[in-house]
Structures are given as structure tokens and as C-alpha cells.
Design a protein around this motif. Structure first.
Motif, PDB file in Angstrom:
ATOM      1  N   ILE A  53       0.805  -1.220   0.000  1.00  0.00           N
ATOM      2  CA  ILE A  53       0.000   0.000   0.000  1.00  0.00           C
ATOM      3  C   ILE A  53       0.849   1.288   0.000  1.00  0.00           C
ATOM      4  CG2 ILE A  53      -0.400  -0.098   2.511  1.00  0.00           C
ATOM      5  CD1 ILE A  53      -2.898   1.245  -0.138  1.00  0.00           C
ATOM      6  N   LEU A  73       0.747   4.404  -2.756  1.00  0.00           N
ATOM      7  CA  LEU A  73       0.470   5.819  -2.492  1.00  0.00           C
ATOM      8  C   LEU A  73       1.554   6.700  -3.134  1.00  0.00           C
ATOM      9  CD1 LEU A  73      -0.611   5.741   1.290  1.00  0.00           C
ATOM     10  CD2 LEU A  73      -2.019   5.404  -0.747  1.00  0.00           C
ATOM     11  N   ARG A 115      -2.240  13.496   2.934  1.00  0.00           N
ATOM     12  CA  ARG A 115      -2.750  12.132   3.066  1.00  0.00           C
ATOM     13  C   ARG A 115      -3.553  12.037   4.350  1.00  0.00           C
ATOM     14  NH1 ARG A 115       2.359   8.304   1.062  1.00  0.00           N
ATOM     15  NH2 ARG A 115       2.778   9.506  -0.825  1.00  0.00           N
ATOM     16  N   THR A 122      -6.505   9.235   6.539  1.00  0.00           N
ATOM     17  CA  THR A 122      -7.282   8.001   6.497  1.00  0.00           C
ATOM     18  C   THR A 122      -8.773   8.359   6.400  1.00  0.00           C
ATOM     19  OG1 THR A 122      -7.562   7.914   8.882  1.00  0.00           O
ATOM     20  CG2 THR A 122      -5.604   6.826   7.983  1.00  0.00           C
ATOM     21  N   THR A 139      -7.155   7.277   2.497  1.00  0.00           N
ATOM     22  CA  THR A 139      -6.790   5.859   2.544  1.00  0.00           C
ATOM     23  C   THR A 139      -7.680   5.092   3.509  1.00  0.00           C
ATOM     24  OG1 THR A 139      -5.213   6.207   4.350  1.00  0.00           O
ATOM     25  CG2 THR A 139      -4.380   6.459   2.119  1.00  0.00           C
ATOM     26  N   ARG A 140      -7.633   3.773   3.384  1.00  0.00           N
ATOM     27  CA  ARG A 140      -8.225   2.864   4.390  1.00  0.00           C
ATOM     28  C   ARG A 140      -9.713   3.101   4.620  1.00  0.00           C
ATOM     29  NH1 ARG A 140      -2.731   2.967   5.260  1.00  0.00           N
ATOM     30  NH2 ARG A 140      -1.849   1.129   6.255  1.00  0.00           N
ATOM     31  N   VAL A 200      -6.895   3.357  -1.524  1.00  0.00           N
ATOM     32  CA  VAL A 200      -6.750   4.809  -1.618  1.00  0.00           C
ATOM     33  C   VAL A 200      -7.677   5.377  -2.682  1.00  0.00           C
ATOM     34  CG1 VAL A 200      -4.809   4.587  -3.251  1.00  0.00           C
ATOM     35  CG2 VAL A 200      -5.088   6.713  -1.948  1.00  0.00           C
ATOM     36  N   SER A 254      -5.842  -0.028  -4.722  1.00  0.00           N
ATOM     37  CA  SER A 254      -5.680  -0.814  -3.492  1.00  0.00           C
ATOM     38  C   SER A 254      -4.557  -1.827  -3.630  1.00  0.00           C
ATOM     39  CB  SER A 254      -6.967  -1.582  -3.169  1.00  0.00           C
ATOM     40  OG  SER A 254      -7.127  -2.673  -4.052  1.00  0.00           O
TER      41      SER A 254
END
Lengths: 435, 435
Positions: free
Chosen positions: B236, B240, B282, B284, B324-325, B348, B363
């Protein structure tokens, strides 16, 4: 953990003396008492990794003994010169971790039937021969983009879903676009390029095209990639030069950058080298049928040339042959007639040497509105569907020309591979759509 | 006659003092007594051609008076410096030949309705704004190929005709492949890239994809181009970095090489310059919903983020935002769960600034065979159709990651154009398949 900057086998020759860690799959293994020779493949190349029992910890020696073909593993070692190895280096292993042991890899060295290999295409791709072919294909694609981009062409992506057929309605895949309307999968982007070249001068498209053919020969795919340039104010002589320059540049690029792959494919590159450097032979269709008559083919004006005739025509030539000015009666409705010989069209087929058949088909397009309209009527094509195409001739018309080249055919010729099905990652043929 | 080496407007700045002959179409004309200012366009640029009555033969003066918008003509003259003109040059006309007078050009400066312009797309393409957008699109395409080719990726053309759906069977165009078998037009090449990255390490596809959506918003096309990289052994964090590096490089390229087009589109490039140079934010998904709660959005864990939420999230940022996530429950079945937080997937979405929405979705993929099998069962997908996809996990499995980026969305953002329909040469939308 990223592999964005991870080392790859292809770049190792500049790392002699360094310790590197690589990941990939076992391609081959040879045990010689207390030494094991593992061939790691990572997609970028092949690397011999040498494990010497007395030089590694016991668990590393044990792990190396577990490796079966296609087992994924991570290996650490020192890069050292090995002139007899591909890439000129090998790895003196210091560490090894098995990631996933591969059991019962279905593609063994024995001869498999084509049906079996095709049904395992997703795995067959890992074979060295398939990797080499797909690298050549990718190199050709890159060279195609560079050729046009560096010459100021704009890429115009022609639509796949089209309301009508480019050259008649046979062999089309059909889909329901809306409840009331059907669409057809494009067989060529040409019609869409012509209005675009009035906007952008020089354009090209490059994408998948479709033929719902019932044919099962090695020369046919139902889905294949085609590149098509279209140039405003270009006439037939310019088109012939463009086609020759294009093939020369692509061939040169493959010879320069995919030498290892051609070698792996055991390709005799004599005729490719001639193609890269020597002028192509050009002949008219009228000359071609005379030539064929001399070789015993009973061809007369108005006959189309089949595969055997094409192969016979290119015999004795090391480069592709440009055959120009076919009879209009056997060519598409939009081709400009030759003013000096009105029975023939200002068109060209480029035939590959070595029996690889037609690489390119192209023409100057009819730019007179009324002549084009007459042709559409004559072919009984639906005029309303072609109204927008006729509009290109209605508003500031201009001579223009273009051609199409099939990527798989060209790749097959570069690689010396007789079957198109190996020249595309996932071939689509009659009765073959899986995987 | 060829135009293979014919001069084009874009190259004229190096020909000051020379006499050149150009062909193209009239873009604009202004008469000022005994001087006429003609703007010629040839697809490569725009050139002011100055015709002075007393300096040209009478027939040239007469011809220049016949020129209407989109009339095709050939013009000869001397290139001279003209700092206030685009490209810094203009042409002092000495000769002019009308090729084809254009009558009743339908696209006038008055405001046209969208339906009218869309039905005239083949002509609308000639407008300066459309030319600029399509040049940006083409530049992005070229940059995409260069990005991957220079990093050792192999282009793998995923098939369009597929036997099963990548992510369920809704919104698929269907066609009859053979008498007994149906095929569906691909929505993504990802499933086909995964086996290929086991063969070639780093691969990408780039081609048309299809969604038979019933939606009419400005964010939806039924046929659009998508680029998808897939990398073996990438996890991952590497993904990114790859996504950020990719967007940076494409943006830099557009800013460097399509400056004139961005200017013509009156694009404020502040945020594009920030994107090219500054690190992306970035966060989550868990951070994102907190952020949104602070802005008054009633979002809770497990909710998908809509367009309004995406726009709110990117407010205050000059660069794209990587979210993300996301919860596994709202993402595709093949995404690897986060070992540290099993409710979420290692995935992401990259959101563009300025309300342009999701640029990239990607992903890390599940690489454990049994976990993937359980997910396929859970989603009630037909296992036999996914057997080959499961095989990637059966034989030497490996972590791998990839993403998809829609070309039209990215182009729209570069150009500052709100509607995707202007970012593809021939848009395919609900009730729109002509021309």
C-alpha cells in the motif's frame, strides 16, 4: 513497504559488488551436490542465483531446497560479474526466504496442446517466450506513440460504441445502447478521425477494434489493436512515405531495444535489418498482377489478392512491399479514384516479407462531397448515418489520407511468430473468450 | 504531393524572413479598408496573415475577399516577427488560393445549446476551445505512456470482450459473442493485469472502459479511457507514492508543454503548480469522517463519501488529497484488509482539488487464496468465472497493488472544464451516440 525503488534484475549490471535483495519467482533450478543454481525471474529479466551450502546458514540452504518452479521468494546476495550469463551478472546468495511454495505448476516442459495453453493463458503468460513477445509488443506500442507525438500528431480516441458500421454491417458485434437504440463495436476509427484532422491537422487513434468473424485461421482475432493516422492535406505520395517511415522507425526501435527478446525467440533478424535501412519496393496493382502471372497465378484485373498471392509477391524482397492503386471495385467506398487511371483507387497495402501478410492498408480519401455521396448511394449505405461524415466535405473540404496498421500482425512479424494469438495478452477468437 | 515535410504554423518562429506556403482553414477575418487580417488555423496553431491590397496581385486580393469562416485555402508569404501575436510571428501574404469555400458554417459565435453542439460534435471539434482541450488530453496520454515506459512497465492490453463482470454484473453492455455465449464490455482491466504482473513484474493497461449507467450527470460517460498500473510485490505505501509521483509528473508535463492551451482555456494554474511541486496531503477515512463531522456533515463509519463530501474534504488544500483505508464493506471484494485495523481495506482514493472529484481509486489486492475465495463466495459471485483469477493466488502468490485513473476526469481538472463531455473527442452518454 514499497517496491517503487526496489532493484530489478534488468538494472543489476551497474550494481556489481553490491548486496541487493530481489523478489520474484523460480524459473529454473539445477542442483549440483552442495551447490544450487536458481534462476530467479522478476519480469524484468532472469538472474542466476548461486547457493553454496558451506557459505550460507543452514536454513537458507534448506529453503533453497524447497523451491519449485513458480515459487515466489525473496533472495539477498552479492552481485558479481558472470560474462556467460544473460545480463552479464549473477548473484552469490547470502539469504533466501520462501514467500509461497508453488505446487503442481500446470505448464511443464512437455508439449502442450494449443487448447490447453489457451485455457491457461493467465499462467502461460509467465513462460519466457510469451514474456519476450509481450515485451516486443509493448515496445512497438511505445514506438508508435513516440513516432506520432514527436511529429506533432494529436491522439484522438475514436469511439468504440458507434451507431453505424464503417464499412457495411457484416461482422459487427451488436449491443443494446438504450432501450430503443442499438450500438455496434467499432471496426475502425477512420471515419471519426477525418473530422478531427480538420480540427487538429495531424491525428491518430490507437485502440481495440472488433470483427465478429466466423473465421478460425491463424491470421484472425475478433478483438485486436489498430493504429490509424489521418493527415489533412496529405495526398497519396505523402501517405506512402509516411507508411514507409513509420515501419522503418518501429523496426529500428525493436532491433535496438529488444535484442535479448528477439534472441530468446530465436528470430533471424536479417530481413528486419534490411527493413530498418533499405528503401521499400513499391509497385502498382497492375504491376503486381503481371508479376503474379509470371509466377503462374491466374490473376486478372479486378481480382483481390489472397494470402498466397501476397506471399508470392514479397518473395525475393527483404523489405516490405508497397502495392498501390488497387481497382476501386474491390476497395472501400471512400477511396479517392486516381485521376490518371479512374478504374483504380489512390490506395496502398503494405505487405510484410516472410509471409506475414498485409501490415497496412490505407488511402487518400474522397474529398468531393458529391462524389462521396454518389458512392454511399451506390453501396446502398444509409445516408442519414453518414451525414456527419459527409459534412467533412461540406465545410471547407480538403484532401486527406490515412492508413491502419494492426498491432498483432506487426508484432508477429517482428517476433517471427506465426500465430497472432500469441501476440496479444488475452486473445479473443471464435469459441475462445476465457480467461 | 506530400505534406510529410510541409511547414506548420507551430514551427514558424524559426523561419522568420523565409517565404513559406501553408494550408488550413480560415478561423477569423478582419477587414480594415485596404488591409485584410486573416487568421489561418492548421491544427498546429493560429497565424495572422496580412493581405495588403497594393502589395499583392489583384486576384490574390479578390480571393482573400471570398474567405468565410472554415474556408480551406493555401497561402504563401514571408514570415515576420510580430511579438503581440501568438507564436510571435505573422505572415506578409504574397499569394493565396482558395481551396473550398465554406458556406453556412453552423457554429457561430452566438451561444448554442448543448444538444446542438453535441449533435455537431464533428464540427464543434474545430473550435479553439475544443482544440485546446483535446491537445491537453493528448499530452496527458503521451505523458502516461512515458511515465510507465521509462520505469520499465510493460503495456498489457486487457481485453474489452470479457466473459464475466469485474465487479458484479450491473451496468454492463452485453453482446452475443457466439450463438451460445454472451460477452460483456470491460469496466476495468485490473483482473487481467494481475496474472500479467506475475509474468512481467510491472504492467499497465490504458484503453476504453464501459459503464451502461443510466446516469445523466456531468461526471458520467458511458465510454471513457482508463489507465491502470499493477505492480508485483508492491504494497500500500508504495502504491500511495506511485499515485502521487504519477499525478505530479502528468501535471508538470501539461504545465510545461501546453501552456498556450491552458491560457486559451483561461485556466488559473495556481493549484496545478502546487500539485506539481508540493507534497500531497494524506489522511485516512477515519480522519476524513472526523474532518467532515467538523464541517457539519453527518457522516459515520461505513458511509460512502459523495461528491459534496469529496469537495468539502479537499477545501483548503492546493494539491490532491489521498484518502486511505476506507471500510472494506463499501469497497471491492478483492481489496486487502489492513492487518492493523481489519475493518478497513488497504486502499486509496485520490481526490482532486477544486471539486473535480475522484481522480484515482486503487488498493493492495488480497493475495491469500482462501481469503479471496471467501470474499468471492460472500459476494455471491460465480466462482467458476473467477477460477483463473484465483489461480494467481494458487501458484506462487505475492502481494501486489494497483490503481485506475480516468483520463477524462484528469483532463477536465487540468483544463478547468466542468463537463467530461468536452474532454473526449466523441462523448457517449445516455441518449447520445451520434455522431
Amino acid at each position: 513497504m514499497s517496491n517503487g525503488t526496489a532493484p530489478s534484475i534488468s538494472g543489476l549490471s551497474s550494481s556489481v559488488g553490491e548486496t541487493v535483495t530481489l523478489k520474484g519467482w523460480l524459473y529454473n533450478r539445477r542442483d549440483s551436490g552442495k551447490i544450487r543454481f536458481l534462476v530467479l525471474r522478476d519480469g524484468s529479466g532472469y538472474l542466476q542465483c548461486v547457493v553454496v551450502k558451506k557459505e550460507v546458514p543452514e536454513d537458507v540452504w534448506e529453503s533453497s531446497g524447497l523451491l519449485t518452479q513458480e515459487t515466489s521468494f525473496e533472495v539477498t546476495g552479492v552481485v558479481r560479474e558472470a560474462p556467460r550469463q544473460e545480463g552479464g551478472v549473477e548473484l552469490g546468495v547470502t539469504g533466501l526466504t520462501v514467500l509461497s511454495v508453488c505446487h503442481d505448476w500446470p505448464i511443464t516442459p512437455k508439449e502442450h496442446g494449443v487448447d490447453f495453453l489457451m485455457s491457461q493463458r493467465h499462467l502461460w503468460l509467465r513462460s519466457a517466450r510469451q514474456v519476450a513477445i509481450l515485451k516486443v509488443r509493448s515496445e512497438v506500442e511505445s514506438a508508435i506513440h513516440d513516432f506520432y507525438h514527436s511529429r506533432g500528431y494529436t491522439k484522438i480516441d475514436s469511439p468504440i460504441l458507434t451507431p453505424a458500421a464503417c464499412e457495411g454491417t457484416s461482422n459487427l458485434f451488436e449491443t443494446q445502447y438504450t432501450e430503443d437504440e442499438k450500438a455496434y463495436l467499432s471496426q475502425s476509427g477512420q471515419l471519426y478521425l477525418e473530422p478531427a484532422c480538420a480540427a487538429l491537422g495531424k491525428v491518430y487513434c490507437f485502440g481495440p477494434t472488433f470483427r465478429a468473424e466466423k473465421s478460425k485461421t491463424r491470421r484472425h482475432l475478433r478483438e485486436f489493436w489498430m493504429v490509424e493516422p489521418e493527415v489533412a492535406f496529405m495526398e497519396i505520395d505523402g501517405l506512402l512515405d509516411l507508411a514507409e517511415e513509420f515501419i522503418k522507425e518501429l523496426t529500428t526501435r525493436v532491433l535496438d531495444r529488444r535484442k535479448d527478446d528477439l534472441k530468446r525467440l530465436e528470430r533471424d533478424t536479417t530481413k528486419l535489418e534490411a527493413t530498418a535501412t533499405r528503401p521499400f519496393t513499391r509497385m502498382t496493382y497492375r504491376e503486381a498482377i503481371e508479376n503474379l502471372a509470371g509466377k503462374g497465378f491466374p490473376v486478372k484485373f479486378g481480382d483481390d489478392l489472397g494470402g498466397d498471392e501476397e506471399t508470392a509477391l514479397t518473395e525475393g524482397f527483404d523489405t516490405p512491399v508497397l502495392v498501390t492503386r488497387y481497382p476501386s471495385s474491390i476497395k472501400a467506398f471512400y477511396m479517392q479514384p486516381d485521376p490518371a487511371d479512374p478504374e483504380v483507387a489512390l490506395c496502398v497495402d503494405v505487405l510484410a516479407p516472410e509471409g506475414y501478410g498485409e501490415l497496412i492498408g490505407g488511402s487518400q480519401r474522397i474529398h468531393d462531397h458529391d462524389l462521396l455521396l454518389a458512392r454511399i448511394r451506390q453501396q446502398e449505405l444509409p445516408i442519414e448515418a453518414f451525414q456527419w461524415y459527409l459534412d467533412v466535405r461540406k465545410y471547407g473540404t480538403f484532401p486527406h489520407s490515412g492508413f491502419g496498421m494492426g498491432l498483432e500482425r506487426f508484432t508477429a512479424w517482428m517476433c517471427g511468430v506465426p500465430h497472432l494469438r500469441e501476440c496479444i495478452p488475452y486473445p479473443r477468437m471464435l469459441y475462445r473468450i476465457y480467461p
